[in-house]
Structure formats: structure tokens, C-alpha cells
Design a protein around this motif. Sequence first.
Motif, PDB file in Angstrom:
ATOM      1  N   CYS A  74      -3.995 -32.021 -30.105  1.00 12.07           N
ATOM      2  CA  CYS A  74      -4.149 -32.976 -31.210  1.00 12.07           C
ATOM      3  C   CYS A  74      -5.537 -32.876 -31.830  1.00 12.07           C
ATOM      4  O   CYS A  74      -5.686 -32.914 -33.058  1.00 12.07           O
ATOM      5  N   LEU A  75      -6.554 -32.744 -30.996  1.00 12.55           N
ATOM      6  CA  LEU A  75      -7.918 -32.634 -31.520  1.00 12.55           C
ATOM      7  C   LEU A  75      -8.098 -31.344 -32.308  1.00 12.55           C
ATOM      8  O   LEU A  75      -8.819 -31.316 -33.309  1.00 12.55           O
ATOM      9  N   ARG A  76      -7.437 -30.273 -31.882  1.00 15.05           N
ATOM     10  CA  ARG A  76      -7.520 -29.024 -32.641  1.00 15.05           C
ATOM     11  C   ARG A  76      -6.830 -29.164 -33.992  1.00 15.05           C
ATOM     12  O   ARG A  76      -7.271 -28.573 -34.981  1.00 15.05           O
ATOM     13  N   ARG A  77      -5.758 -29.927 -34.037  1.00 13.01           N
ATOM     14  CA  ARG A  77      -5.095 -30.154 -35.317  1.00 13.01           C
ATOM     15  C   ARG A  77      -6.022 -30.915 -36.267  1.00 13.01           C
ATOM     16  O   ARG A  77      -6.009 -30.693 -37.482  1.00 13.01           O
ATOM     17  N   ILE A  78      -6.853 -31.782 -35.708  1.00 14.00           N
ATOM     18  CA  ILE A  78      -7.758 -32.591 -36.519  1.00 14.00           C
ATOM     19  C   ILE A  78      -9.011 -31.816 -36.904  1.00 14.00           C
ATOM     20  O   ILE A  78      -9.432 -31.824 -38.057  1.00 14.00           O
ATOM     21  N   ALA A  79      -9.630 -31.159 -35.906  1.00 15.85           N
ATOM     22  CA  ALA A  79     -10.949 -30.549 -36.105  1.00 15.85           C
ATOM     23  C   ALA A  79     -10.901 -29.059 -36.371  1.00 15.85           C
ATOM     24  O   ALA A  79     -11.914 -28.474 -36.748  1.00 15.85           O
ATOM     25  N   GLY A  80      -9.740 -28.415 -36.164  1.00 17.09           N
ATOM     26  CA  GLY A  80      -9.645 -26.980 -36.378  1.00 17.09           C
ATOM     27  C   GLY A  80      -9.240 -26.267 -35.101  1.00 17.09           C
ATOM     28  O   GLY A  80      -9.627 -26.670 -33.996  1.00 17.09           O
ATOM     29  N   ALA A  81      -8.486 -25.178 -35.247  1.00 17.56           N
ATOM     30  CA  ALA A  81      -7.953 -24.447 -34.095  1.00 17.56           C
ATOM     31  C   ALA A  81      -9.043 -23.849 -33.226  1.00 17.56           C
ATOM     32  O   ALA A  81      -8.814 -23.522 -32.055  1.00 17.56           O
ATOM     33  N   GLU A  82     -10.257 -23.689 -33.778  1.00 13.79           N
ATOM     34  CA  GLU A  82     -11.347 -23.067 -33.021  1.00 13.79           C
ATOM     35  C   GLU A  82     -12.039 -24.053 -32.081  1.00 13.79           C
ATOM     36  O   GLU A  82     -12.941 -23.667 -31.325  1.00 13.79           O
ATOM     37  N   LEU A  83     -11.652 -25.337 -32.096  1.00 16.90           N
ATOM     38  CA  LEU A  83     -12.272 -26.325 -31.215  1.00 16.90           C
ATOM     39  C   LEU A  83     -12.066 -25.910 -29.758  1.00 16.90           C
ATOM     40  O   LEU A  83     -10.934 -25.764 -29.297  1.00 16.90           O
ATOM     41  N   THR A  84     -13.152 -25.731 -29.038  1.00 20.17           N
ATOM     42  CA  THR A  84     -13.086 -25.253 -27.660  1.00 20.17           C
ATOM     43  C   THR A  84     -13.889 -26.167 -26.749  1.00 20.17           C
ATOM     44  O   THR A  84     -15.063 -26.436 -27.026  1.00 20.17           O
ATOM     45  N   PRO A  85     -13.302 -26.654 -25.662  1.00 21.75           N
ATOM     46  CA  PRO A  85     -14.052 -27.491 -24.721  1.00 21.75           C
ATOM     47  C   PRO A  85     -15.113 -26.668 -23.982  1.00 21.75           C
ATOM     48  O   PRO A  85     -15.037 -25.439 -23.917  1.00 21.75           O
ATOM     49  N   VAL A  86     -16.074 -27.362 -23.414  1.00 26.34           N
ATOM     50  CA  VAL A  86     -17.025 -26.714 -22.511  1.00 26.34           C
ATOM     51  C   VAL A  86     -16.322 -26.389 -21.204  1.00 26.34           C
ATOM     52  O   VAL A  86     -16.524 -25.316 -20.612  1.00 26.34           O
ATOM     53  N   GLU A  87     -15.482 -27.309 -20.759  1.00 20.93           N
ATOM     54  CA  GLU A  87     -14.680 -27.088 -19.566  1.00 20.93           C
ATOM     55  C   GLU A  87     -13.524 -28.077 -19.537  1.00 20.93           C
ATOM     56  O   GLU A  87     -13.543 -29.109 -20.214  1.00 20.93           O
ATOM     57  N   VAL A  88     -12.512 -27.728 -18.746  1.00 18.41           N
ATOM     58  CA  VAL A  88     -11.362 -28.600 -18.509  1.00 18.41           C
ATOM     59  C   VAL A  88     -11.253 -28.782 -17.004  1.00 18.41           C
ATOM     60  O   VAL A  88     -11.434 -27.820 -16.237  1.00 18.41           O
ATOM     61  N   THR A  89     -10.978 -29.988 -16.565  1.00 19.30           N
ATOM     62  CA  THR A  89     -10.903 -30.258 -15.131  1.00 19.30           C
ATOM     63  C   THR A  89      -9.590 -30.950 -14.772  1.00 19.30           C
ATOM     64  O   THR A  89      -9.048 -31.728 -15.558  1.00 19.30           O
ATOM     65  N   PHE A  90      -9.111 -30.643 -13.567  1.00 18.63           N
ATOM     66  CA  PHE A  90      -7.928 -31.300 -13.017  1.00 18.63           C
ATOM     67  C   PHE A  90      -8.206 -31.674 -11.571  1.00 18.63           C
ATOM     68  O   PHE A  90      -8.878 -30.923 -10.842  1.00 18.63           O
ATOM     69  N   ARG A  91      -7.649 -32.804 -11.146  1.00 19.66           N
ATOM     70  CA  ARG A  91      -7.881 -33.265  -9.774  1.00 19.66           C
ATOM     71  C   ARG A  91      -7.073 -32.486  -8.750  1.00 19.66           C
ATOM     72  O   ARG A  91      -7.445 -32.412  -7.580  1.00 19.66           O
ATOM     73  N   HIS A  92      -5.958 -31.909  -9.161  1.00 14.79           N
ATOM     74  CA  HIS A  92      -5.084 -31.245  -8.200  1.00 14.79           C
ATOM     75  C   HIS A  92      -5.497 -29.798  -7.957  1.00 14.79           C
ATOM     76  O   HIS A  92      -6.329 -29.244  -8.673  1.00 14.79           O
ATOM     77  N   ALA A  93      -4.883 -29.205  -6.942  1.00 23.00           N
ATOM     78  CA  ALA A  93      -5.183 -27.815  -6.596  1.00 23.00           C
ATOM     79  C   ALA A  93      -4.653 -26.874  -7.672  1.00 23.00           C
ATOM     80  O   ALA A  93      -3.718 -27.202  -8.410  1.00 23.00           O
ATOM     81  N   ALA A  94      -5.236 -25.703  -7.744  1.00 21.90           N
ATOM     82  CA  ALA A  94      -4.850 -24.722  -8.754  1.00 21.90           C
ATOM     83  C   ALA A  94      -3.432 -24.209  -8.497  1.00 21.90           C
ATOM     84  O   ALA A  94      -3.054 -23.955  -7.356  1.00 21.90           O
ATOM     85  N   PRO A  95      -2.630 -24.047  -9.549  1.00 20.35           N
ATOM     86  CA  PRO A  95      -1.298 -23.449  -9.386  1.00 20.35           C
ATOM     87  C   PRO A  95      -1.437 -21.962  -9.065  1.00 20.35           C
ATOM     88  O   PRO A  95      -2.504 -21.364  -9.277  1.00 20.35           O
ATOM     89  N   PRO A  96      -0.385 -21.344  -8.564  1.00 19.63           N
ATOM     90  CA  PRO A  96      -0.494 -19.930  -8.174  1.00 19.63           C
ATOM     91  C   PRO A  96      -0.765 -18.981  -9.332  1.00 19.63           C
ATOM     92  O   PRO A  96      -1.374 -17.930  -9.144  1.00 19.63           O
ATOM     93  N   ARG A  97      -0.320 -19.345 -10.531  1.00 18.01           N
ATOM     94  CA  ARG A  97      -0.553 -18.503 -11.707  1.00 18.01           C
ATOM     95  C   ARG A  97      -1.161 -19.369 -12.807  1.00 18.01           C
ATOM     96  O   ARG A  97      -0.626 -20.423 -13.147  1.00 18.01           O
ATOM     97  N   ARG A  98      -2.281 -18.905 -13.377  1.00 19.55           N
ATOM     98  CA  ARG A  98      -3.026 -19.756 -14.310  1.00 19.55           C
ATOM     99  C   ARG A  98      -3.319 -19.067 -15.635  1.00 19.55           C
ATOM    100  O   ARG A  98      -4.179 -19.539 -16.405  1.00 19.55           O
ATOM    101  N   ALA A  99      -2.651 -17.971 -15.922  1.00 15.59           N
ATOM    102  CA  ALA A  99      -2.929 -17.243 -17.165  1.00 15.59           C
ATOM    103  C   ALA A  99      -2.669 -18.116 -18.390  1.00 15.59           C
ATOM    104  O   ALA A  99      -3.419 -18.078 -19.372  1.00 15.59           O
ATOM    105  N   GLY A 100      -1.606 -18.904 -18.357  1.00 19.22           N
ATOM    106  CA  GLY A 100      -1.283 -19.772 -19.492  1.00 19.22           C
ATOM    107  C   GLY A 100      -2.358 -20.820 -19.735  1.00 19.22           C
ATOM    108  O   GLY A 100      -2.679 -21.144 -20.885  1.00 19.22           O
ATOM    109  N   HIS A 101      -2.927 -21.346 -18.664  1.00 16.20           N
ATOM    110  CA  HIS A 101      -3.993 -22.338 -18.801  1.00 16.20           C
ATOM    111  C   HIS A 101      -5.224 -21.715 -19.453  1.00 16.20           C
ATOM    112  O   HIS A 101      -5.804 -22.280 -20.392  1.00 16.20           O
TER     113      HIS A 101
END
Length: 372
Positions: free
Chosen positions: A152-179
Amino acid sequence: MVRPQPTVVARVVQRIVDHALRDGVRLDAMRRAARLPPSLAEDPARRIGLDGVIDLWTYLGRTLDDPSLPIRVAQAAAIEDLHVLGFAMMTAPSVRDAVDTVARYGPLLTDSGRWEVTETARRVHVRWYRARPLTLGHRLSNETAVAQGLGCLRRIAGAELTPVEVTFRHAAPPRRAGHGAFFDCPVIFDAPHDGLSFRRDLLDAVPPSANRTLWEYLCRSAEALSLELAPRSREDAVRHAIVRALSSADGGVPSLPRVARALGTTERTLRRHLDAEGTSFRRLVDDVRRERAGSLLRRETISVTEVALQLGFADTTAFSHACQRWFGRAPRDLRGTPGPGSRGAKPASGSRPGELVPSDTHDRSRIAHLGA
């Protein structure tokens, strides 16, 4: 007292179902697994119990065995799907206002959790909080919430909007290429929070579709819809407006007329409502300033002068006098004070570890984060 089960609006659940159908999952199987009503698509404003939504995610996670499923569901969503909330975000005067809008009116989509926004000297953290066990279904649901928030924020601010980092509380899934491909930044698992972090200056950007007049109108509509879901006091609404003003790029204390306009009422009516609830605008401003002062002074990345200016004080002397009144200590003595649960804190009698204890008899402020 038994609390009602948290809910999710049906249009959000329908989006998950539609994506699963494209992946070949049978509708009757999803309905059985999640106890979904047959009229889901016919009543998009209907509220669906959270347990059923988590069961749906659990079933899809096991059936499709695709760790990128939450990312794909989020990518397929459009900000227009969020209806009044989405349009309010699109017309917000700045990205900061858009973020605050979703934090304030998120319960229109789900009251199962809340978005909170915190700022440091260089970064802004947009975090999703939902206190439930990190089961498979909950993990997938949280990933979709964070990914859709960025979408949603990319739709507002532009597709190039990139976070510094993304965090999740759970353990990493076995495959993370999509993330990695979607977020385009470091994605950290087993972290303390679920959420996104951005450079602070990005929030000052003005979206191409910004329209303050329309945004204010849509926010009033969202406010009315929110009150239908969970009526709240005028005190909570005013607190939130004060917090929003103090958290803005300019900082400073909002005036009573400004807050009244933001809440779609008059100064006189707002005074009357607050008086009926046993408080006043001046009292609420003082409470919120005290709460934010305690929080900001614990961060050693922001100077005492910056804290004073953000809280609307003319100078550090006035701020020092306020801190003496609130906490019985000077601002410099509060620097780096450990937060709740930190080791080495020496709480006053009756307080939580690391809590800054007011020196007056005011109740501690309850800054409301809608969606809790």
C-alpha cells in the motif's frame, strides 16, 4: 467478562480465498477447514471470526506448502480493496499521514491487532502487533499483513519505496526467495517485532494523489465507521490527535480548534464532551507530553533539545521544569532509563521495572493505539 472474538472484514478473507482458488484449492475444502459462511462474497462488510481466518491460513499453508504464499496474496491485493481506509491513505497529505491513517483506522479491516508507528532520529518503525501464539496460520497471516502494508505504501509513494529492513518474530521459512524479491531489503526472522523500518525522511514525501480536503473528509467517514464497530470516548480520540501532532515532522502541541476540526466537531462541543468525561484538553495535552517525554528521553539517539522542541516547549528550561514536575528529575537524569523489563532498573515502590514515575497524582496516560 467474556471478550468478543476478534474479527476480520469479509472482503479481506475473500481475497485470500480467491487467490487459493487460482492455486487450485477447492472452495468446499476451505469452507470446511475454516468454517467459512457460504455468503462470504455477497456481504463483503461482514465480520469473520479471527479463529476461522487463522484456520484458513493453516489449511492453505499445509495444502500448498509454499512459503511465498503470504507474499503472493499481498501482491495481488490493491489499495482500493481497503475501501474508505484505502482511499484515505491514497489522499493523505504525506506518507507520514498515510501511515498514521492506517494505524488509526486499521480496525476497519481487523480488530485482531494494531499498527504502531515510532520514530527515532533517523528511522521510523511501522510495527504490527497481535498477541496470539505463533502457529503456522498466525505466521502466514502476519507476513501478509506486513507485506500488504508495504504494498500500500508503494502504491502511495512509488514502487521504488524500499524499507531499511523487515522483521518477523517467527523462525525463517525453509525457502525465502519470494520474501527477498518482494521486500528488496534484509528480512530478519526471530526478531522482537513484526514490521517495517524506513528512513525517517521518506515519511515527508508528498504522494501524487495527495488531497488534504478529501483526506480529511475520508478520515471523518472512517471515524464514523470505527465508532460503529467500537465506540470510544472523546478523551481517547483527543489523545490520539495530540499524539499524531507530536509525532509529526514539525512536532509541537496542536490547538484545541485544530483538534476539534480533525474530529469533525466544534471547539465548544469538544470542551463539553471532555468536561462530561471528567477531563480537559489542557490535562490531556499534559498527560500525553509526559508519556512521550518518558519514552523519548530513554532514546540516546535524540537530544534533550530535540525532545523539548518535538513536545512543543519553547526552550529546554521550560522542558526541564516540566520534567521536574512530572518525574521529580531533570531530563539529563532520565537519559537511557531502561524500559520495562530491562535489567538493572530500580523501580519506585509500586511501579514496573524501568517505569518513569510521575511526581504528581495524575493517572498515567492511556495513549490509545486503535486496533488493540
